[in-house]
Enzyme design. Structure first.
Site, PDB file in Angstrom:
ATOM      1  N   SER A  99       0.836  -1.196   0.000  1.00  0.00           N
ATOM      2  CA  SER A  99       0.000   0.000   0.000  1.00  0.00           C
ATOM      3  C   SER A  99       0.875   1.252   0.000  1.00  0.00           C
ATOM      4  O   SER A  99       1.671   1.441  -0.924  1.00  0.00           O
ATOM      5  CB  SER A  99      -0.970  -0.067   1.184  1.00  0.00           C
ATOM      6  OG  SER A  99      -2.048   0.815   1.013  1.00  0.00           O
ATOM      7  N   ASP A 187      -1.389  14.260  13.105  1.00  0.00           N
ATOM      8  CA  ASP A 187      -1.504  15.611  12.541  1.00  0.00           C
ATOM      9  C   ASP A 187      -0.892  15.676  11.142  1.00  0.00           C
ATOM     10  O   ASP A 187      -1.509  16.174  10.199  1.00  0.00           O
ATOM     11  CB  ASP A 187      -0.818  16.634  13.453  1.00  0.00           C
ATOM     12  CG  ASP A 187      -1.606  16.911  14.727  1.00  0.00           C
ATOM     13  OD1 ASP A 187      -2.787  16.513  14.788  1.00  0.00           O
ATOM     14  OD2 ASP A 187      -1.036  17.511  15.660  1.00  0.00           O
ATOM     15  N   HIS A 246      -7.364  -6.174   0.267  1.00  0.00           N
ATOM     16  CA  HIS A 246      -6.237  -5.254   0.283  1.00  0.00           C
ATOM     17  C   HIS A 246      -5.181  -5.653   1.315  1.00  0.00           C
ATOM     18  O   HIS A 246      -3.996  -5.440   1.107  1.00  0.00           O
ATOM     19  CB  HIS A 246      -6.744  -3.831   0.569  1.00  0.00           C
ATOM     20  CG  HIS A 246      -5.668  -2.794   0.570  1.00  0.00           C
ATOM     21  ND1 HIS A 246      -4.871  -2.538  -0.528  1.00  0.00           N
ATOM     22  CD2 HIS A 246      -5.244  -1.940   1.545  1.00  0.00           C
ATOM     23  CE1 HIS A 246      -4.012  -1.570  -0.243  1.00  0.00           C
ATOM     24  NE2 HIS A 246      -4.217  -1.191   1.008  1.00  0.00           N
TER      25      HIS A 246
END
Length: 266
Positions: A99, A187, A246
């Site tokens: 990924s 963040d 996946h």
């Protein structure tokens, strides 16, 4: 919500955190790059099994695990980090990336062709995706870490936030229960999500042996992506693992390991 729900203390500065399995052999070492919200620890069983023939080095990518937390999270950044690890361990490796880690591995091969021997890209294509992964950040932030004394406490709260069972277990592997913080820079990952979902424009191509290994039930690598893959990786071969989506390495670990082993030893 306190800042301790976002970032974890205890990560180090400098090079990526690495987890070594086995000793160097006459085979090229294998570098494993995990996907978004993962860590090198996720790959422990597969890495240990593959280390019977070659040394395996699983990394925590930046902003994950015990690796440096940074303001930037582009694939050029991630590829440079991987190149530094490879240079430190002899200068050339086989590379497996899943990924997000697969995109980083592709950019590594394109930008540092001499560093990569064989390349395995697990269930991702060198294209931009339209879906978002940001809702998982919202779910992780919703966990009240003051009420967490074991991983299962966090899993229960993630379940209440609508996260399915397999991902609850996966995400909480990046939870530092003792220090009550996530070993993820949520963040930066949230802000850099457009970069994570995209793929940089790179003019070069890499001619080495590449395997694009997908889950048969996954829709991440489609037939229409093959021309783009072939333009960047002319030597690309394609294989599917039946019954896997996946998260093919987690859903079918033995089949994944056997396919990777066969390709690396070909």
């Amino acid at each position: 919500m306190g800042a301790d729900t976002v970032a974890c203390c205890g990560y180090h500065l400098g090079m990526l955190n690495t987890i070594l399995h086995g000793a160097p052999t006459d085979q090229p070492p294998l570098l494993i790059a995990h996907g978004l919200y993962g860590s090198g620890r996720n790959w422990g069983v597969i890495a240990k099994r593959l280390s019977d023939e070659r040394q395996v080095i699983a990394v925590d990518l930046r902003n994950h695990g015990l690796s440096p937390q940074t303001e930037s999270h582009t694939y050029v950044d991630l590829a440079e980090d991987l190149a530094e690890v490879i240079a430190t361990h002899g200068g050339r490796m086989d590379v497996v990336g899943h990924s997000m880690g697969g995109k980083a591995a592709m950019v590594l091969a394109l930008n540092h062709p001499e560093a990569v021997n064989r390349l395995v890209v697990a269930d991702i294509a060198p294209v931009s995706y339209q879906h978002t992964q940001a809702h998982f950040i919202t779910a992780m932030r919703s966990v009240d870490l003051s009420r967490v004394t074991r991983r299962s406490d966090a899993q229960e709260q993630l379940a209440e936030a609508g996260v399915d069972a397999m991902l609850q277990s996966f995400f909480t592997q990046s939870l530092d229960v003792e220090n009550k913080c996530w070993r993820l820079n949520l963040d930066t990952l949230e802000r850099e999500m457009p970069h994570i979902l995209s793929f940089p424009e790179i003019e070069s191509h890499w001619d080495g042996a590449a395997l694009f290994l997908t889950g048969a039930n996954s829709e991440y690598v489609l037939a229409e992506h093959r021309s783009r893959i072939k333009s960047l990786f002319p030597g690309a071969r394609f294989a599917k693992i039946p019954g896997a989506g996946h998260w093919l390495h987690a859903e079918k670990p033995r089949e994944f390991e056997a396919t990777v082993r066969s390709f690396l030893n070909a």
